[in-house]
Write a protein that holds these residues in place. Structure first.
Motif, PDB file in Angstrom:
ATOM      1  N   SER A 272       0.661  -1.330  -0.139  1.00 10.88           N
ATOM      2  CA  SER A 272      -0.018  -0.022  -0.180  1.00 10.88           C
ATOM      3  C   SER A 272       0.945   1.236   0.069  1.00 10.88           C
ATOM      4  CB  SER A 272      -0.787   0.126   1.199  1.00 10.88           C
ATOM      5  OG  SER A 272      -0.105  -0.162   2.572  1.00 10.88           O
ATOM      6  N   ALA A 273       2.212   1.239  -0.666  1.00 15.95           N
ATOM      7  CA  ALA A 273       2.862   2.322  -0.550  1.00 15.95           C
ATOM      8  C   ALA A 273       2.174   3.476  -1.302  1.00 15.95           C
ATOM      9  CB  ALA A 273       4.373   1.797  -1.319  1.00 15.95           C
ATOM     10  N   GLY A 274       2.529   4.673  -0.913  1.00 18.11           N
ATOM     11  CA  GLY A 274       1.985   5.890  -1.612  1.00 18.11           C
ATOM     12  C   GLY A 274       0.722   6.227  -0.969  1.00 18.11           C
ATOM     13  N   THR A 275       0.312   5.858   0.232  1.00 21.03           N
ATOM     14  CA  THR A 275      -0.664   6.242   0.675  1.00 21.03           C
ATOM     15  C   THR A 275      -0.550   7.664   1.425  1.00 21.03           C
ATOM     16  OG1 THR A 275      -1.247   4.172   1.848  1.00 21.03           O
ATOM     17  CG2 THR A 275      -2.471   6.002   2.702  1.00 21.03           C
ATOM     18  N   ARG A 276      -1.393   8.556   0.824  1.00 17.81           N
ATOM     19  CA  ARG A 276      -1.265   9.853   1.108  1.00 17.81           C
ATOM     20  C   ARG A 276      -2.085  10.241   2.319  1.00 17.81           C
ATOM     21  NH1 ARG A 276      -1.838  12.186  -5.042  1.00 17.81           N
ATOM     22  NH2 ARG A 276      -3.282  10.496  -4.918  1.00 17.81           N
ATOM     23  N   THR A 277      -1.880  11.438   3.230  1.00 19.24           N
ATOM     24  CA  THR A 277      -2.503  11.782   4.046  1.00 19.24           C
ATOM     25  C   THR A 277      -2.816  13.181   3.503  1.00 19.24           C
ATOM     26  OG1 THR A 277      -0.597  12.497   5.551  1.00 19.24           O
ATOM     27  CG2 THR A 277      -1.356  10.401   5.748  1.00 19.24           C
ATOM     28  N   LEU A 278      -4.005  13.767   4.364  1.00 20.87           N
ATOM     29  CA  LEU A 278      -4.309  15.117   4.145  1.00 20.87           C
ATOM     30  C   LEU A 278      -3.226  16.112   4.824  1.00 20.87           C
ATOM     31  CD1 LEU A 278      -6.590  16.997   3.109  1.00 20.87           C
ATOM     32  CD2 LEU A 278      -7.921  16.672   5.470  1.00 20.87           C
ATOM     33  N   PHE A 279      -2.625  17.024   3.940  1.00 21.17           N
ATOM     34  CA  PHE A 279      -1.928  17.835   4.389  1.00 21.17           C
ATOM     35  C   PHE A 279      -2.715  19.320   4.718  1.00 21.17           C
ATOM     36  CE2 PHE A 279       1.010  21.598   3.354  1.00 21.17           C
ATOM     37  CZ  PHE A 279       2.132  21.317   4.150  1.00 21.17           C
ATOM     38  N   ASN A 280      -3.285  19.727   3.791  1.00 22.79           N
ATOM     39  CA  ASN A 280      -3.937  20.970   3.988  1.00 22.79           C
ATOM     40  C   ASN A 280      -5.242  20.915   3.059  1.00 22.79           C
ATOM     41  OD1 ASN A 280      -4.561  24.055   3.714  1.00 22.79           O
ATOM     42  ND2 ASN A 280      -2.855  24.075   5.008  1.00 22.79           N
ATOM     43  N   THR A 281      -6.332  21.520   3.668  1.00 25.41           N
ATOM     44  CA  THR A 281      -7.699  21.533   3.118  1.00 25.41           C
ATOM     45  C   THR A 281      -7.772  22.880   2.068  1.00 25.41           C
ATOM     46  OG1 THR A 281      -8.871  22.805   4.633  1.00 25.41           O
ATOM     47  CG2 THR A 281      -8.994  20.276   4.760  1.00 25.41           C
ATOM     48  N   GLY A 282      -6.907  23.676   1.792  1.00 25.03           N
ATOM     49  CA  GLY A 282      -6.738  24.804   1.206  1.00 25.03           C
ATOM     50  C   GLY A 282      -7.404  26.058   1.586  1.00 25.03           C
ATOM     51  N   TRP A 758       1.067  16.486  -2.946  1.00 23.22           N
ATOM     52  CA  TRP A 758       0.273  16.419  -4.316  1.00 23.22           C
ATOM     53  C   TRP A 758      -1.107  17.104  -4.366  1.00 23.22           C
ATOM     54  CZ3 TRP A 758       2.285  13.112  -8.136  1.00 23.22           C
ATOM     55  CH2 TRP A 758       3.218  12.562  -7.732  1.00 23.22           C
ATOM     56  N   ASN A 759      -1.466  17.685  -5.325  1.00 19.59           N
ATOM     57  CA  ASN A 759      -2.593  18.279  -5.647  1.00 19.59           C
ATOM     58  C   ASN A 759      -3.885  17.289  -5.190  1.00 19.59           C
ATOM     59  OD1 ASN A 759      -0.855  19.764  -7.933  1.00 19.59           O
ATOM     60  ND2 ASN A 759      -2.274  21.181  -7.021  1.00 19.59           N
ATOM     61  N   ALA A 760      -4.873  17.747  -4.476  1.00 20.54           N
ATOM     62  CA  ALA A 760      -6.103  16.948  -4.267  1.00 20.54           C
ATOM     63  C   ALA A 760      -7.147  17.753  -4.948  1.00 20.54           C
ATOM     64  CB  ALA A 760      -6.474  16.982  -2.734  1.00 20.54           C
ATOM     65  N   PRO A 761      -8.431  17.188  -4.817  1.00 18.95           N
ATOM     66  CA  PRO A 761      -9.591  17.880  -5.488  1.00 18.95           C
ATOM     67  C   PRO A 761      -9.972  18.880  -4.720  1.00 18.95           C
ATOM     68  CG  PRO A 761      -9.816  15.536  -5.416  1.00 18.95           C
ATOM     69  CD  PRO A 761      -8.717  15.673  -4.792  1.00 18.95           C
ATOM     70  N   ASN A 762     -10.821  20.093  -5.214  1.00 19.21           N
ATOM     71  CA  ASN A 762     -11.155  21.021  -4.465  1.00 19.21           C
ATOM     72  C   ASN A 762     -10.043  22.073  -3.573  1.00 19.21           C
ATOM     73  OD1 ASN A 762     -13.801  20.386  -5.308  1.00 19.21           O
ATOM     74  ND2 ASN A 762     -13.598  18.380  -3.600  1.00 19.21           N
ATOM     75  N   GLY A 763      -9.163  22.313  -4.062  1.00 24.86           N
ATOM     76  CA  GLY A 763      -8.191  23.086  -3.708  1.00 24.86           C
ATOM     77  C   GLY A 763      -7.211  22.502  -2.679  1.00 24.86           C
TER      78      GLY A 763
END
Length: 783
Positions: A272-282, A758-763
């Motif tokens: 499951s390498a590459g599991t991204r966690t939430l950094f910032n909601t924008g 990495w960019n996530a949806p919705n900013g």
């Protein structure tokens, strides 16, 4: 939400006739081998190794020479250093070498940059700016090096354009990996490590003679871990899994004038390498945080990523199957000329299963799978050295065949999360495919005139012709409700049928080098170099905005780099101190980078105008007292866009009413490039009675703030961080072998830090967390 982180000649001859199979065959064979296997270092030579720096040999100019005689900024990391510092992943090499950065999520979305140049992850239709080689074979994808660094002889990091002799796309530099070759003296190693979070690694190597003229080597490994990211939804752990691999080799050496080395390897990963966690909601725009509001509307619960937590209701999984084979032949011709042939084939298959990052069904699975095949042939002729002029010339061919499949299986909450009209994307399936063929041909030559006993002039030239043919298509969407109007238009724009037709690129590009170097003394070398490197363009193998922007928008132009170097290499204080430093200035035109299309929610490749990278590099090694070795290296690097006028806008701009379609990022710092990087490594060992040798090691790696994503949003800035690794151990003799046990602590102060964003949806923005504090033990036996 805020950011979230001694034996006789007769016995030797007898040993060389032992079949390799006997070396593998149980205790009787093992006892015989042990009886005849001892350290080849005499006490005097061992004492010299403990108090003086040893000569490191490299082949960066396609002939063996001391690294201190090569007028190129180069860092050499030996296999022993990798083992002592517990470095076995490519993404951790940046803790040892200046100016090197590895942006890693998983095998596909990874990239290697040098001096801030080359951050191009997930580039299926484009090779990287940093040339990646293993045993003289070029690897077309950074993911082809995502396996455990097993049985490595050394790693060479060459900085700046190296296009003359390393000709396939090396506008930023080269990472050259050399594995240990078969030996005619038996060698065997077994090593096991156990650590926190279910970490377990075992690896072994056996090498020795099969006949008087044929030797073999076999190495294998298995690594697994449970993972270190917790899932709130169902208590699963992520970012763990398993990796396995082996490498087999044969070396045929009938005489001193000919050798033939065959290598075959296979590696696989299920993780499951590459599991991204939430950094910032924008950003909050007009009182609304788009990421948080749409997540709430869809019924999702957000968690703080810096706590090493995610909230996923589906799988996060990647599988990788890769391998290859190569044959290298070297002939010593009359008058001491050397002819070399290298033939190689490699394959790489990658399949992901990606969750949408939420605990509700906005997307069941999305990602890009890749099947990649490459083949290459190189011929080189090297003149004898020692005269007034020596040279290397050759020819090179590289071919590549790559297919990818882009897929998105939208769930019932897709329209809420994507902000599309009801029915536009919910329960819709979209599948697209891309294909690219590459054929690259090159002729090259490099010569050195020894103008005086101290002054050398080197010139090199390479001409490359490359052609690429590609296509991209997307099937008509499946599923979903019947829609009209705005919903139909949005479905068609995001998931509608598309066919690019044939896409072709043809390029002819030169690379060149001019260099002067002067030996002020036998141990002090100064050099000045001008070089030019070019790499071809590529194709975006995802549809993205092509239906509206046209098929030509899928094409990415070539990249051209001009570089100037001024450096000094010195070995001082009776070979106790090695001090190398250099100034560099590089300008890249047509710089290739990744951008993010927020409307279509897809990353894409583009040319970002021109980039300048300038700075200072320092690399030093010191043995101040017997047994203590210190290495300190670092970089100051100011790398910025000189011109990037049509850049994507950050969400704090793009989400505002009447926002421009593009922004000017001229003058901004390039993504992923820290201005200051410092690495310090130390090892101290001493001798006790009965041949026991205790040792301690430590490393400190620091890098300052870096821009996280190309649009340079204030919400996507990577904070500075430092990581400390420690270990202590004890070595001793057992029979005719040596055992080694150690306790190690990675990230000793448990620093929470992000390595990549990495960019996530919705900013919003997601990130890859560095490994937490991990305690483990390793036991090794060499015999």
């Amino acid at each position: 939400m805020t950011p979230i982180s001694h034996r006789s000649p007769d016995s030797l001859r007898q040993l060389k006739r032992l079949p390799l199979a006997l070396l593998l065959a149980g205790s009787a064979g093992a006892s015989l081998a042990q009886a005849d296997t001892t350290s080849t270092a005499t006490p005097a030579s061992q004492a010299d190794a403990d108090t003086h720096l040893q000569t490191v040999t490299v082949t960066t100019r396609r002939r063996e020479e001391s690294a201190q005689d090569v007028p190129t900024p180069i860092t050499v990391v030996t296999g022993q250093t990798l083992e002592a510092q517990r470095i076995y992943r490519i993404q951790d090499i940046q803790q040892l070498a200046p100016s090197l950065n590895v942006a890693y999520m998983h095998a596909r979305q990874s990239s290697i940059s040098i001096r801030g140049l080359g951050n191009n992850p997930a580039s299926d239709g484009l090779e990287g700016s940093v040339g990646l080689y293993i045993d003289n074979v070029y690897l077309g994808r950074p993911g082809m090096a995502v396996f455990d660094l097993m049985d490595i002889d050394q790693l060479d990091v060459l900085r700046g354009p190296q296009g003359t002799l390393f000709g396939k796309n090396t506008t930023a530099g080269v990472l050259n990996i050399t594995t240990r070759a078969p030996t005619f003296t038996p060698e065997r190693t077994i090593e096991t490590s156990v650590g926190e979070d279910g970490y377990f690694q075992t690896k072994g190597t056996i090498s020795g003679p099969i006949t008087d003229e044929l030797a073999g080597r076999l190495s294998a490994y298995r690594t697994r871990s449970d993972g270190d990211i917790d899932n709130e939804h169902d208590s699963r752990k992520f970012d763990g899994g398993s990796r396995d691999g082996f490498r087999g080799q044969l070396l045929f050496k009938p005489n001193e004038d000919f050798s033939l080395r065959w290598i075959g390897d296979y590696n696989e990963e299920d993780s499951s390498a590459g599991t991204r966690t939430l950094f910032n909601t924008g950003p909050v725009v007009n009182g609304v945080n788009l990421y948080e509001s749409r997540a709430a509307a869809a019924g999702a619960t957000l968690v703080d990523g810096s706590d090493r937590k995610v909230n996923l209701d589906n799988d996060q999984h990647v599988t990788v199957h890769q391998g290859g084979t190569s044959v290298e032949a070297n002939w010593k011709l009359p008058s001491d000329y050397t002819l070399t042939s290298i033939s190689a084939y490699r394959f790489w298959d990658f399949t992901p299963r990606n969750d949408d990052g939420l605990n509700v069904a906005t997307t069941y699975n999305a990602g890009v799978s890749v099947q990649d095949k490459q083949w290459s042939q190189e011929f080189r002729l090297a003149s004898p050295s020692g005269g007034a002029f020596d040279y290397v010339l050759g020819a090179y061919y590289y071919g590549n065949d790559l297919d990818n499949k882009s897929f998105a299986y939208y769930g019932p909450q897709a329209d809420v999360w994507n902000g599309t009209a009801a029915g536009a994307l919910s329960n819709v399936t979209s599948i697209g495919k891309g294909h690219i063929d590459t054929n690259s041909f090159a002729l090259f030559a490099q010569g050195t005139w020894h103008l005086t006993p101290k002054l050398d002039f080197t010139a090199g030239l390479r001409g490359t012709y490359e052609e690429k043919s590609a296509w991209v298509n997307r099937n008509a969407p499946l599923g979903g409700a019947a829609v009209t109007g705005a919903a139909a238009a949005q479905r068609n724009g995001r998931a509608g049928a598309y066919d690019s037709g044939d896409l072709n690129q043809y390029s002819a590009s030169p690379s060149g080098l001019l260099s002067l170097n002067y030996h002020f003394t036998d141990n002090v070398l100064g050099y000045a170099t001008l070089s030019h490197g070019e790499k071809s363009g590529g194709v975006n193998l995802a549809v993205g905005s092509a239906p509206t922007a046209g098929a030509d928008s899928l094409l990415v132009g070539g990249e051209r780099a001009n570089d100037a170097e001024l450096g000094l290499k010195s070995t001082l204080w009776d070979r106790r101190l090695q001090l190398n430093a250099n100034l560099f200035w590089t300008q890249v035109n047509g710089y290739q980078t990744n951008a993010y299309d927020a409307a279509n929610r897809v990353s894409y490749l583009t040319n970002a105008g021109s980039v300048r990278s300038r700075g200072l590099e320092l690399d030093s090694t010191l043995i101040p007292i017997r047994g203590l070795t210190l290495n300190i290296n670092g970089t100051y690097n100011d790398v910025r866009y000189l011109s990037y006028k049509d850049a994507p806008c950050p969400p704090e701009v793009s989400e505002r009413p009447g926002a421009p379609t593009s922004c000017d990022l001229s003058g901004h710092q390039v993504v992923g490039a820290s201005k200051w990087v410092t690495n310090a490594n130390a090892e101290y060992k001493w001798n006790l009675a009965n041949g026991l040798e205790p040792y301690v090691t430590g490393s400190y790696s620091f890098r300052t703030h870096a821009v996280g994503t190309v649009e340079d949003s204030s919400y996507a800035q990577l904070p500075s961080y430092a990581v400390v690794n420690l270990s202590t151990g004890l070595r001793g003799n057992l029979g005719q072998g040596q055992w080694d046990t150690s306790i190690w602590l990675k990230n000793a102060f448990d620093k929470t830090y992000y390595t990549t964003l990495w960019n996530a949806p919705n900013g919003g923005y997601e990130g890859l967390l560095g490994s937490p504090r991990t305690l483990g033990v390793t036991a090794r036996y060499d015999f």
